[in-house]
Design a protein around this motif. Structure first.
Motif, PDB file in Angstrom:
ATOM      1  N   GLU A  95       0.831  -1.206   0.000  1.00 17.55           N
ATOM      2  CA  GLU A  95       0.000   0.000   0.000  1.00 17.55           C
ATOM      3  C   GLU A  95       0.866   1.257   0.000  1.00 17.55           C
ATOM      4  N   TYR A  97       3.782   1.539  -1.386  1.00 18.50           N
ATOM      5  CA  TYR A  97       4.294   1.694  -2.758  1.00 18.50           C
ATOM      6  C   TYR A  97       3.204   2.204  -3.700  1.00 18.50           C
ATOM      7  N   MET A  98       1.959   1.811  -3.449  1.00 22.36           N
ATOM      8  CA  MET A  98       0.850   2.315  -4.258  1.00 22.36           C
ATOM      9  C   MET A  98       0.674   3.813  -4.037  1.00 22.36           C
ATOM     10  N   ASP A  99       0.812   4.251  -2.787  1.00 15.19           N
ATOM     11  CA  ASP A  99       0.721   5.685  -2.486  1.00 15.19           C
ATOM     12  C   ASP A  99       1.855   6.445  -3.182  1.00 15.19           C
ATOM     13  N   GLU A 101       3.357   5.513  -5.915  1.00 17.42           N
ATOM     14  CA  GLU A 101       3.075   5.542  -7.348  1.00 17.42           C
ATOM     15  C   GLU A 101       2.089   6.647  -7.693  1.00 17.42           C
ATOM     16  N   ASP A 102       1.086   6.851  -6.847  1.00 14.26           N
ATOM     17  CA  ASP A 102       0.110   7.922  -7.096  1.00 14.26           C
ATOM     18  C   ASP A 102       0.809   9.278  -7.181  1.00 14.26           C
ATOM     19  N   TYR A 122       7.354  -1.469 -10.973  1.00 18.70           N
ATOM     20  CA  TYR A 122       6.807  -2.556 -11.776  1.00 18.70           C
ATOM     21  C   TYR A 122       7.848  -3.618 -12.128  1.00 18.70           C
ATOM     22  N   ILE A 127       4.096  -3.635  -5.860  1.00 15.05           N
ATOM     23  CA  ILE A 127       2.685  -3.536  -5.503  1.00 15.05           C
ATOM     24  C   ILE A 127       2.028  -4.879  -5.781  1.00 15.05           C
ATOM     25  N   ARG A 129      -1.580  -7.368  -6.520  1.00 15.61           N
ATOM     26  CA  ARG A 129      -2.964  -7.556  -6.924  1.00 15.61           C
ATOM     27  C   ARG A 129      -3.470  -8.739  -6.115  1.00 15.61           C
TER      28      ARG A 129
END
Length: 250
Positions: A95, A97-99, A101-102, A122, A127, A129
């Motif tokens: 999560e 890393y997702m933040d 990326e945003d 990537y 991140i 799935r």
């Protein structure tokens, strides 16, 4: 009298050259600061860079964090990218890393750093799935190709990471060969150890591929243009000889 733009350029130059003492002096000069908007996003980001520098007399991580947050809130792309980098470097979960990326996506058009870190996310599968790490080497190559083409900030880092992605996929195309010749080999020749290591691996893979091709034709007794295979082997062998020379000169 210097304009606002000229003053900001002067401060930026001092940050880039590492003259933090002179930077501190100008920031502390009422005469120099006069006329600069206190909530100018670029000024705040420059002040963040100064405050986060351990060599600065004004060094303060708490102050630096506050300055960065204000600059981010004012939508300054370099500040947003830097916030993403800090989030990336301190990330502990997918999560996080997702933040990150945003933040990188929000600054990708203006900041090379954002493309580079998205490629890392990537390529390294940072991140998820569900519970499965999400690897997307096509996305990584897309971002890196832009950085390599631009030959600007993060060029060397992007060449090295692109080479790693290509070798990880292990399905080397003619375009990949051109990439190694045009970008990795020159870095190896000037002593970049990472480029040299990757160039060695690349040529070993190509040599193995050529030998495997010859063996497959021998085993199947199919007709084969031995001149083509011999050329491929000789080419890979010559590359290995070149790498050997590079190793010997470093």
């Amino acid at each position: 009298m210097l304009s606002v733009g000229e003053k900001l350029s002067k401060l930026q130059s001092l940050i880039e050259t590492g003259d933090i003492q002179q930077f501190d002096q100008l920031i502390g000069s009422e005469k120099f600061i006069a006329g600069l908007p206190k909530r100018h996003p670029e000024l705040l980001f420059l002040m963040y860079q100064g405050a986060s520098n351990p060599l600065s007399a004004k060094h303060s991580l708490d102050k630096a964090e506050k300055l960065l947050d204000v600059s981010v809130n004012l939508k300054h792309p370099p500040a947003i990218a830097e916030k993403g980098r800090l989030k990336f470097e301190s990330a502990k979960t997918a999560e996080d890393y997702m933040d990150a990326e945003d933040l990188f996506r929000a600054s990708i058009e203006e900041c090379s750093m954002s493309r580079y870190y998205i490629a890392r996310i990537y390529h390294e599968g940072l991140i998820k799935r569900g519970d499965v790490a999400k690897f997307d080497h096509k996305e990584a190559k897309l971002q890196l190709a832009q950085l390599v083409s631009d030959k600007g900030d993060y060029y060397v880092e992007s060449v090295i990471l692109m080479a790693e992605v290509i070798l990880h996929i292990n399905d080397i195309s003619e375009r990949d060969e051109i990439f190694f010749s045009a970008h990795v080999s020159p870095l190896a020749k000037v002593g970049d150890e990472s480029a040299l290591r990757l160039l060695c691996l690349f040529n070993i893979i190509r040599l193995k591929s050529s030998v495997a091709l010859l063996n497959s034709h021998n085993e199947s007794k199919l007709s084969v243009d031995y001149f083509d295979v011999k050329f491929a082997i000789n080419r890979a062998s010559s590359h290995l000889q070149e790498v050997s020379k590079l190793i010997g000169s470093n």
